[in-house]
Design an enzyme around this catalytic site. Structure first.
Site, PDB file in Angstrom:
ATOM      1  N   LYS A   1      44.608  80.927  34.500  1.00 14.75           N
ATOM      2  CA  LYS A   1      45.192  81.939  33.608  1.00 14.75           C
ATOM      3  C   LYS A   1      44.782  83.348  34.007  1.00 14.75           C
ATOM      4  O   LYS A   1      45.352  83.927  34.915  1.00 14.75           O
ATOM      5  CB  LYS A   1      44.900  81.601  32.162  1.00 14.75           C
ATOM      6  CG  LYS A   1      45.650  80.360  31.674  1.00 14.75           C
ATOM      7  CD  LYS A   1      45.583  80.184  30.190  1.00 14.75           C
ATOM      8  CE  LYS A   1      46.334  78.940  29.715  1.00 14.75           C
ATOM      9  NZ  LYS A   1      47.796  79.076  29.754  1.00 14.75           N
TER      10      LYS A   1
ATOM     11  N   ASP B   1      36.206  73.214  30.707  1.00 20.43           N
ATOM     12  CA  ASP B   1      37.552  73.716  30.958  1.00 20.43           C
ATOM     13  C   ASP B   1      37.628  75.109  30.340  1.00 20.43           C
ATOM     14  O   ASP B   1      37.771  75.255  29.124  1.00 20.43           O
ATOM     15  CB  ASP B   1      38.583  72.778  30.335  1.00 20.43           C
ATOM     16  CG  ASP B   1      40.023  73.271  30.493  1.00 20.43           C
ATOM     17  OD1 ASP B   1      40.211  74.456  30.850  1.00 20.43           O
ATOM     18  OD2 ASP B   1      40.945  72.489  30.244  1.00 20.43           O
TER      19      ASP B   1
ATOM     20  N   PHE C   1      43.392  70.541  25.292  1.00 25.82           N
ATOM     21  CA  PHE C   1      44.561  70.614  26.168  1.00 25.82           C
ATOM     22  C   PHE C   1      44.052  70.930  27.563  1.00 25.82           C
ATOM     23  O   PHE C   1      43.397  71.946  27.773  1.00 25.82           O
ATOM     24  CB  PHE C   1      45.538  71.696  25.702  1.00 25.82           C
ATOM     25  CG  PHE C   1      46.745  71.815  26.599  1.00 25.82           C
ATOM     26  CD1 PHE C   1      47.804  70.938  26.451  1.00 25.82           C
ATOM     27  CD2 PHE C   1      46.807  72.783  27.582  1.00 25.82           C
ATOM     28  CE1 PHE C   1      48.922  71.031  27.290  1.00 25.82           C
ATOM     29  CE2 PHE C   1      47.909  72.885  28.423  1.00 25.82           C
ATOM     30  CZ  PHE C   1      48.974  72.009  28.266  1.00 25.82           C
TER      31      PHE C   1
END
Length: 398
Positions: free
Chosen positions: A242, A213, A128
């Site tokens: 995040k 990522d 994702f």
């Protein structure tokens, strides 16, 4: 009826305040938070140092745009360079933007080298990378692509773990490889050190860019500042977000050497990315993350969480199929439908957790979690499993 887009299957639960690893609903009920806003609230709630930094920054200039020098951004960028493999940083507002920047950086590096044909990225199923048209194409998940027309070209996908299969996909048009060292959304799958090292070797051999990522698994969550540190190799480009802002919208794309230098004026930009307010918060979060003993604590708590989940699997062998993850990005594959089980934990046991792909229960506590918090959370999961078994037995005899 809500005025908002109906894009989220929201719970009616709304929170008013937080303290440490707990959130308090509007009616005052406390919830143990092993959700962290999906790995965002790295320091939990009410951290006085971060609140003080935000309050001080709020009395100064919030935004000027990147037309001007932003001292807070320069400071945060230099600190990230000093603490990682990178030589340069580009700040964004989100993880999807950080991944977009990483993809653009990799492609433009090849263009700058006189190899404009090298545009294809090899990526992996179960990944994702965000919700923009570019990042859903990079992720390749059919459910996220459906309804948005043809996927943007330039991405090839395969299951992670097989180096020979990756090598077979490489062509003269291959620009690089994009991977999460620990997949979050796809099922909390940690890539093996051997596989990641093999990807590094393939990139070196075929003049490709290795992109990590680490939007979800970075910023201390695995027990290292970044997950790549476990492998003994470094990527060329890395997407971060995040936990970097501790709840404030902030992301970054880190790159090394000539790869970063290929991004010259006009190649990329952001109106809000790295503004003074965001970077003041980012610097305060980094103060805490890099303080002596902080990441050591995360590593220890990750080990304790893994041990407690192992005990849980032994106690409920028919309900817990597999244990996954690394550090404080942990998961257990379960047999009850995971979204129903997340709702049971929330509604009946006041524990917040996250569903992930492959029917995995994802646990993402704030990095300040204690072993007592972990024991409480695993106890709540055990209680929920016991209640599930009781309900199943009652249904079988009805």
């Amino acid at each position: 009826m809500s005025a908002l887009y109906g894009t989220y299957a929201r719970s009616a639960l709304a929170f008013e305040r937080g303290e440490g690893v707990r959130l308090f609903a509007q009616d005052g009920r406390p919830y143990l938070d092993f959700h962290s806003g999906i790995a965002v609230n790295s320091l939990g709630y009410g951290d006085k140092h971060v609140i003080g930094a935000l309050q001080a920054a709020a009395e100064k200039v919030w935004h000027t745009s990147n037309v001007f020098t932003i001292p807070e951004q320069e400071k945060l960028g230099q600190r990230l360079v000093d603490a990682t493999f990178a030589d340069s940083v580009f700040f964004t507002n989100s993880g999807a933007e950080a991944v977009e920047c990483a993809i653009k950086t990799a492609r433009h590096y090849q263009f700058a080298k006189g190899q404009p044909e090298k545009v294809e990225i090899i990526a992996f199923t179960g990944s994702f990378h965000g919700r923009t048209l570019g990042t859903i194409a990079a992720g390749g998940n059919p459910s996220y692509l459906e309804g948005f027309g043809p996927a943007l070209p330039g991405f090839k996908h395969l299951a992670p773990g097989d180096l020979a299969a990756v090598e077979a996909l490489i062509t003269p048009q291959t620009c690089g490889i994009l991977i999460e060292p620990v997949q979050g959304e796809g099922g909390v799958t940690a890539m093996s050190t051997e596989f990641l090292r093999g990807l590094r070797a393939l990139c070196d051999q075929h003049d490709m860019v290795l992109i990590f990522d680490e939007v979800q698994c970075g910023y201390g969550r695995t027990g290292k500042f970044f997950a790549y540190e476990w492998t003994g190799i470094v990527p060329d480009v890395m997407a971060v977000a995040k936990g970097i802002g501790g709840g404030f919208p902030l992301g970054a794309c880190l790159a090394k050497g000539e790869v970063a230098k290929s991004m010259v004026p006009g190649t990329h930009g952001s109106t809000y990315g790295g503004n003074p307010l965001a970077c003041a918060v980012g610097n305060a979060v980094l103060d805490r993350i890099l303080s002596p003993g902080f990441i050591d604590h995360v590593e220890k708590m990750g080990q304790r969480l893994a041990w407690h989940l192992q005990q849980l699997q032994q106690r409920f062998p028919t309900l817990v199929v597999e244990q996954r993850g690394k550090g404080l990005i942990a998961g257990i594959k379960i047999t009850p439908p995971v979204r129903d089980f997340v709702a049971r934990l929330r509604d009946n046991h006041q524990l917040l957790a996250v569903a992930a792909g492959d029917n995995v229960l994802r646990l993402l506590p704030p990095l300040v979690v204690t072993e007592a918090d972990i024991e409480e959370a695993v106890g709540k999961i055990a209680d929920a499993f016991a209640a599930h078994e009781k309900d199943a037995a009652a249904s079988a005899t009805a």
